[in-house]
Motif scaffolding. Structure first.
Motif, short mmCIF file in Angstrom:
data_model
loop_
_atom_site.label_atom_id
_atom_site.label_comp_id
_atom_site.label_asym_id
_atom_site.label_seq_id
_atom_site.Cartn_x
_atom_site.Cartn_y
_atom_site.Cartn_z
N LEU A 150 31.71 44.39 44.41
CA LEU A 150 30.55 43.51 44.54
C LEU A 150 30.45 42.54 43.35
O LEU A 150 30.13 41.36 43.52
CB LEU A 150 29.27 44.33 44.65
N ILE A 151 30.73 43.05 42.16
CA ILE A 151 30.71 42.17 40.98
C ILE A 151 31.82 41.13 41.08
O ILE A 151 31.64 39.97 40.70
CB ILE A 151 30.85 43.01 39.69
N THR A 152 32.98 41.54 41.61
CA THR A 152 34.07 40.58 41.82
C THR A 152 33.66 39.49 42.80
O THR A 152 34.00 38.31 42.62
CB THR A 152 35.32 41.30 42.36
N LEU A 153 32.92 39.88 43.84
CA LEU A 153 32.40 38.89 44.78
C LEU A 153 31.50 37.89 44.06
O LEU A 153 31.60 36.67 44.28
CB LEU A 153 31.62 39.60 45.89
N VAL A 154 30.60 38.39 43.20
CA VAL A 154 29.71 37.51 42.46
C VAL A 154 30.50 36.58 41.54
O VAL A 154 30.25 35.36 41.48
CB VAL A 154 28.69 38.33 41.64
N ASP A 156 33.61 35.70 41.90
CA ASP A 156 34.34 34.80 42.78
C ASP A 156 33.45 33.64 43.21
O ASP A 156 33.84 32.46 43.15
CB ASP A 156 34.80 35.60 44.00
N PHE A 157 32.23 33.96 43.62
CA PHE A 157 31.31 32.93 44.09
C PHE A 157 30.87 32.00 42.97
O PHE A 157 30.88 30.77 43.11
CB PHE A 157 30.08 33.61 44.72
N VAL A 158 30.47 32.58 41.83
CA VAL A 158 29.99 31.77 40.71
C VAL A 158 31.10 30.87 40.18
O VAL A 158 30.88 29.68 39.89
CB VAL A 158 29.45 32.68 39.58
N VAL A 262 41.00 32.28 42.75
CA VAL A 262 41.72 33.45 43.25
C VAL A 262 42.77 33.92 42.26
O VAL A 262 42.88 35.12 41.97
CB VAL A 262 42.36 33.15 44.62
N SER A 263 43.55 33.00 41.73
CA SER A 263 44.62 33.37 40.81
C SER A 263 44.06 34.03 39.55
O SER A 263 44.61 35.02 39.06
CB SER A 263 45.45 32.15 40.43
N GLN A 264 42.94 33.53 39.04
CA GLN A 264 42.39 34.08 37.80
C GLN A 264 41.72 35.44 38.03
O GLN A 264 41.88 36.36 37.22
CB GLN A 264 41.40 33.08 37.19
N VAL A 265 40.97 35.58 39.13
CA VAL A 265 40.32 36.86 39.41
C VAL A 265 41.37 37.92 39.76
O VAL A 265 41.25 39.08 39.35
CB VAL A 265 39.28 36.72 40.54
N LEU A 266 42.39 37.53 40.52
CA LEU A 266 43.46 38.47 40.87
C LEU A 266 44.18 38.95 39.61
O LEU A 266 44.49 40.14 39.47
CB LEU A 266 44.45 37.82 41.83
N MET A 372 40.22 41.79 46.37
CA MET A 372 41.12 40.63 46.31
C MET A 372 42.14 40.65 47.43
O MET A 372 42.44 39.62 48.03
CB MET A 372 41.83 40.59 44.96
N SER A 373 42.70 41.83 47.72
CA SER A 373 43.72 41.89 48.78
C SER A 373 43.12 41.62 50.16
O SER A 373 43.70 40.88 50.96
CB SER A 373 44.40 43.26 48.76
N LEU A 374 41.95 42.19 50.43
CA LEU A 374 41.34 42.01 51.75
C LEU A 374 40.75 40.62 51.95
O LEU A 374 40.95 39.98 52.99
CB LEU A 374 40.26 43.07 51.98
N VAL A 375 40.02 40.13 50.94
CA VAL A 375 39.27 38.88 51.11
C VAL A 375 40.13 37.66 50.80
O VAL A 375 40.24 36.73 51.61
CB VAL A 375 38.01 38.89 50.23
N ASP A 376 40.75 37.64 49.63
CA ASP A 376 41.41 36.42 49.16
C ASP A 376 42.89 36.33 49.51
O ASP A 376 43.48 35.26 49.36
CB ASP A 376 41.23 36.27 47.65
#
Length: 415
Positions: A150-154, A156-158, A262-266, A372-376
């Motif tokens: 969930l924090i990754t989602l936040v 990602d969005f921000v 995506v590249s940075q969060v992954l 990351m694998s499922l969403v991005d």
């Protein structure tokens, strides 16, 4: 009698206050005791016997050096393949081979999160060395993984919103420069009806869904359906170069922003669990434990690197920025192994503190990798128009996805 009656409330109040303070002291003492037991560095009873049967520090040191070399080599090969291969037609980011290979790598990362990291976290946080209350009373591993996702989602969005606003400030100057060159004050823009392209969809057909409003735009702007939409998409793909000057800036900006995020969060998710993997291998003095890990981690590192390298390549960073991200990924696990080797003399991997730290890090890493694998990676590519319009690509990509997930899952038998 009245005097006793007057004293009775005070007596009972004092008694109640004494009970509450006693319970509070008992609870606080119990809490302190649980915390101290959880962060203890003492070896758990019975944990060292099995490891001592295969303990050989010299052989373990040699295997660690071999692991550093092998993992570094395969990590560099994996992350460099998409970056160098983009200059070769068959490995360009819009080729079908790259699409299928990326699906295989996504399967590897998904299996890493579900089959390797999450069970390891559960095993560590429910170990008998830790206090039963609270570690065995609540599924902490799943909770930490969920919160990490969930924090990754936040994040990602921000991050997407930040890069969108940053890019929007640069667009007016670009438009003004184009207007001056065109001399007409307007740039012809090809509409979605002619191109068959969904708002938020990349040139290569990938769809990024966080912050791009693609679903709503799909219903409001895309009026082509079925074969017409596929024909429009294929026409747009083949003529992408000739149309690149007439499409405006929206699609390219959105695609670039998503790939940057995506590249940075992954990389954040991969690096966090690579450190734990490296430390775990480095502190081990058992060749029986290290031998199977070398092959498993080399395989794992190559395909994680391939997925990350593909995202970096699609983000179109500068050569220096891409090289720095690739190098940072490649050296993380070897550095973790080296650090673990240095700490092996006084670090106790069988202590409650080590189990708690390892379990929390594994849980967080699992949550990030699963998201990351499922969403991005998977949803972004498998829900794209390019996939729905190409049956061969569908078959190849799904086969590669399941093959990658299956092979990485099978490695759990040895590592």
């Amino acid at each position: 009698m009245s005097f006793i009656e007057e004293l009775a409330p005070g007596f009972w109040l004092g008694q109640l206050s004494g009970k509450i303070s006693g319970h509070t002291r008992s609870f606080s003492g119990s809490l302190v005791q649980k915390i101290s037991e959880s962060v203890s560095t003492a070896t758990c009873g019975g944990s060292g016997g099995e490891m001592d049967t295969c303990r050989d520090e010299k052989a373990a040191l040699f295997l660690k050096m071999l692991a550093i070399a092998a993992i570094l080599f395969f990590g560099v090969c994996g992350v460099a393949t998409p970056l160098i291969g983009k200059k070769r037609r068959f490995l360009q980011t819009d080729s079908n081979l790259f699409f299928a290979a990326k699906a295989f790598a996504a399967g590897v990362i998904l299996a890493t999160g579900f089959v390797h990291m999450l069970p390891d976290a559960t095993e560590a946080l429910t170990d008998e060395c830790l206090p039963t209350n609270p570690w065995s009373k609540f599924p902490f591993s799943g909770f930490f993984a969920m919160m990490a996702a969930l924090i990754t989602l936040v994040v990602d969005f921000v991050a997407t919103q930040y890069y969108e606003k940053k890019q929007e400030k640069q667009i007016p100057s670009l438009v003004d420069s184009v207007d001056i060159v065109s001399g007409s004050g307007a740039v012809p823009v090809e509409t979605n009806e002619n191109s068959g392209k969904v708002f938020g969809e990349e040139v290569g057909g990938g769809m990024h869904i966080v912050g791009m409003h693609a679903h709503a735009a799909h219903h409001s702007h895309n009026h082509l359906h079925g074969q017409e939409a596929c024909d429009g998409h294929m026409k747009q793909q083949t003529d992408s170069h000739s149309h690149s000057h007439s499409h405006g800036f929206g699609g390219d900006v959105e695609s670039s922003i998503r790939h940057v995020v995506v590249s940075q969060v992954l990389e954040l998710g991969i690096v966090s669990h690579s450190i734990i993997i490296g430390l775990s291998l480095g502190v081990s003095q058992s060749p029986c434990t290290i031998k199977p890990l070398i092959g498993a981690l080399a395989f794992h590192q190559f395909f994680e690197g391939f997925a990350l390298g593909g995202c970096i390549s699609q983000a179109q960073f500068s050569t220096f920025h891409s090289s720095m991200m690739a190098c940072f990924f490649a050296i993380t696990t070897p550095v973790g192994i080296a650090a673990g080797t240095g700490l092996a003399s006084f670090y106790n991997p069988n202590s409650p503190r080590a189990l708690v730290v390892e379990g929390i890090f594994d849980s967080v890493s699992a949550g990030i990798l699963i998201y990351m694998s499922l969403v991005d990676l998977i949803a972004a590519d498998f829900l794209s128009k390019r996939m729905s319009c190409n049956v061969r690509l569908q078959v190849a990509s799904y086969f590669a996805l399941f093959l990658g997930a299956g092979l990485m899952s099978c490695l759990a038998l040895w590592a």
